[in-house]
Design an enzyme around this catalytic site. Sequence first.
Site, PDB file in Angstrom:
ATOM      1  N   GLU A  19       0.815  -1.216   0.000  1.00  0.00           N
ATOM      2  CA  GLU A  19       0.000   0.000   0.000  1.00  0.00           C
ATOM      3  C   GLU A  19       0.850   1.267   0.000  1.00  0.00           C
ATOM      4  O   GLU A  19       0.619   2.195   0.771  1.00  0.00           O
ATOM      5  CB  GLU A  19      -0.955  -0.012   1.199  1.00  0.00           C
ATOM      6  CG  GLU A  19      -1.906  -1.202   1.174  1.00  0.00           C
ATOM      7  CD  GLU A  19      -3.004  -1.157   2.232  1.00  0.00           C
ATOM      8  OE1 GLU A  19      -2.745  -0.647   3.325  1.00  0.00           O
ATOM      9  OE2 GLU A  19      -4.109  -1.646   1.938  1.00  0.00           O
ATOM     10  N   GLU A  46     -12.580  -2.103  12.220  1.00  0.00           N
ATOM     11  CA  GLU A  46     -12.619  -1.327  10.978  1.00  0.00           C
ATOM     12  C   GLU A  46     -13.729  -1.792  10.047  1.00  0.00           C
ATOM     13  O   GLU A  46     -14.425  -0.972   9.444  1.00  0.00           O
ATOM     14  CB  GLU A  46     -11.259  -1.443  10.280  1.00  0.00           C
ATOM     15  CG  GLU A  46     -11.212  -0.808   8.905  1.00  0.00           C
ATOM     16  CD  GLU A  46      -9.845  -0.936   8.231  1.00  0.00           C
ATOM     17  OE1 GLU A  46      -8.912  -1.496   8.844  1.00  0.00           O
ATOM     18  OE2 GLU A  46      -9.716  -0.463   7.084  1.00  0.00           O
ATOM     19  N   ASP A 102      -8.451  -8.973   4.001  1.00  0.00           N
ATOM     20  CA  ASP A 102      -8.170  -7.840   4.883  1.00  0.00           C
ATOM     21  C   ASP A 102      -9.190  -7.698   6.002  1.00  0.00           C
ATOM     22  O   ASP A 102     -10.077  -6.847   5.914  1.00  0.00           O
ATOM     23  CB  ASP A 102      -8.149  -6.556   4.016  1.00  0.00           C
ATOM     24  CG  ASP A 102      -7.416  -5.420   4.696  1.00  0.00           C
ATOM     25  OD1 ASP A 102      -7.011  -5.598   5.847  1.00  0.00           O
ATOM     26  OD2 ASP A 102      -7.245  -4.365   4.047  1.00  0.00           O
TER      27      ASP A 102
HETATM   28  C1  BDP Z   1      -6.185  -2.003   5.949  1.00  0.00           C
HETATM   29  C2  BDP Z   1      -6.476  -0.670   6.552  1.00  0.00           C
HETATM   30  C3  BDP Z   1      -5.306   0.265   6.461  1.00  0.00           C
HETATM   31  C4  BDP Z   1      -4.058  -0.409   7.005  1.00  0.00           C
HETATM   32  C5  BDP Z   1      -3.844  -1.727   6.307  1.00  0.00           C
HETATM   33  C6  BDP Z   1      -2.691  -2.511   6.892  1.00  0.00           C
HETATM   34  O1  BDP Z   1      -7.583  -0.102   5.885  1.00  0.00           O
HETATM   35  O2  BDP Z   1      -5.623   1.431   7.188  1.00  0.00           O
HETATM   36  O3  BDP Z   1      -2.937   0.410   6.861  1.00  0.00           O
HETATM   37  O4  BDP Z   1      -4.987  -2.536   6.451  1.00  0.00           O
HETATM   38  O5  BDP Z   1      -2.960  -3.479   7.597  1.00  0.00           O
HETATM   39  O6  BDP Z   1      -7.216  -2.888   6.290  1.00  0.00           O
HETATM   40  O7  BDP Z   1      -1.531  -2.191   6.667  1.00  0.00           O
END
Ligand code: BDP
Length: 712
Positions: free
Chosen positions: A311, A416, A388
């Site tokens: 990401e 979340e 996720d």
């Molecule tokens: C996702 C979240 C994000 C996190 C990412 C992670 O939306 O905010 O940074 O996981 O685990 O689910 O790195």
Amino acid sequence: MRFFSHAALTALLLSLAATAFSADEDGYDLWLRYRPLERAAQQRIQVRSIVLPGAPSPTTDAALAELNKGLSGMTGRAPASAARISDGALLLATPARLPELAAAASPLRTELAALGDEGYLLRQARIQGRNVTLIAANSDIGLLYGAFAWLRETAAPAASRALAVSSAPKLQLRLLNHWDNLDRTVERGYAGQSIWDWWALPDIKDQRYTDYARANASLGINGTVLNNVNSKPEVLTAPFIAKAAAVADVLRPYGIKVYLSARFSTPLELHETATADPLAPEVQQWWRAKADEIYQAIPDFGGFLVKANSEGQPGPQDYHRTHADGANMLAAAVAPHKGIVMWRAFVYAPKGAHLADDRAKQAYEEFKPLDGKFAANVLVQVKNGAIDFQPREPFHPLFGAMPKTPLMMEFQITKEYLGYSTDLAYLGAMFEETLESDTKAAGTVAQTLSGMAGVANIGSDRNWAGSHFDQANWYAYGRLAWNPQAKSRDIAAEWAALTFSPDQRVAAPIVDMLMMSRETVVDYMTPLGLHHLMGTSHHHGPAPWVDNLERPDWNPVYYHRADRNGIGFNRTATGSSALQQYAPEIARQYADPRTTPEQLLLWFHHLPWDYAMPSGRTLWAELLARYDKGVAGTKSLHARWVVLKPLIDARRYTEVEQRLARQINNAILWRDASIAYFQSVSGLPLPPGVQAPAHPLSYYKALSYPYAPGRG
Ligand code: BDP
């Protein structure tokens, strides 16, 4: 005229207090409330003195302070500390403190030997000819854990009355991961600001840090990563190291080590090297020196957690190196200090790279070939499922697939994707489901683990977690990290008794609410194996229609693949073949929708809308029924709570009631929006008896939440 003795009067008042309507509570005390016990229960506590042979330490001080707090709260009196063992003593002892425990003839010696550094046992025993309550361990931290366990047993006794507990953690690493930023915002945090007041540190150490340590030590959590995995270079500069050291000083007596999330490009971004290439000597040298600097300030620093090449985060692949190259470079820097590196496996093709045909396959594809290539002090930290943190995912295929690499489980305690801290969802049930999954390659998922990390749901809200019931998720995480084979229902029972009341009229219905809550959320959000249907970036409400994000695998339509003919993601051999990443036995079983667990059906299969479900309904009708079941579940949760009103303090009653009422509306929103959308795709009519959504699809599509919390 007759007078009550002082003790009798106190006892009378306390028993009245215990039975009378309880005073308002704000939730700050968590499960460590130590409210007055009923008289009979008080009388069973036979503690006349507390004895700690040998010199006190900061850790035994913490244990004694907790026992004092607990006993005075529960019985109205705190027994004096005594030097000599007498009848009725609560004795805290290690073999080093009490030679009797080390003696060859002692039956406890062998038992203790099996409990390791952190285990403890609780026993009614005869020591030096006296009848004592014994808390025994091999170390002071074991005594602290034992003290908390004894308080737990006392506040909410288990069904069996005999005190015969012996316990040792099954996992060595039991961590919280804070996704807390240096400006006190919390990524995916729904409980207010970060508890870490970086600005005021190191000079000002909030009392919360101590209470945080107490709460975590009561569960056996022994490490905490203070900052967000999306890390900043500044956290590794001298001023922040000093701040982290101040937190470490507070947590140390409670057996909790401090760790930091490290940004891979830190030296480059601080302009102290010309590259962040892990194979460049200047980079290796920089990290070695940085580790030395940290360990100067924090001698027991735990190590680094790293999100790399995921990401948009920098990582070794920026220099055409592997995850192992990156992790091993950091591992070499902390190894001389016995530090570790937790390297996250949450990756899916970086921007611009070739996008795999299925995001669910990505982590396995990148990490499986690296099995055996990581240094001894590296652990790979794997999310519970391959996408996720969804309300339901099958276990991540990396569990059981990396026999030569120690793995850590990463659970998300903060909700979340399960309704923030406004919806009730007890994650103990979800964690247990993953942990007890059979990998068919290396036992259960729990058996493949070397450690566990939980993304914290803690903030500076008065009740810590944003809602009273979300405290149960912190609690359940901690208890499962100690014993991944524990049962979530037992944990729920413990939590309910400690947090609300051991009175079964209160605790039993709360346990039922907890146990039904997660499935209820699955039903109204992502039934039958659907996943990733939440709105863009905030991840709260429904948005199955989203198809416009720059990466295909960010779009809900990528995941549900619904069209005129059917719905679901085909991950069998005729689809993405993600199923092949599991052991052959599982792959074979799940290859056929008939032998795939119904709850994962659309995770693995794309099926026609008229597919015949075991219930006799078509898939379309079944889907609709699940949404209705979810809504009914939230109504049932609310109804179960409302009848408890006379038995719960007004403040917590109301705070919970408002959330449960709101959850009904959230469930209706999910149901209606999902039905409106999927109907627009399937073109199918609603079967008789199914209520039409309250609004047209366009209404739901237009909803937006620009200021939803938790985006850091
Ligand atoms: C996702 C979240 C994000 C996190 C990412 C992670 O939306 O905010 O940074 O996981 O685990 O689910 O790195």
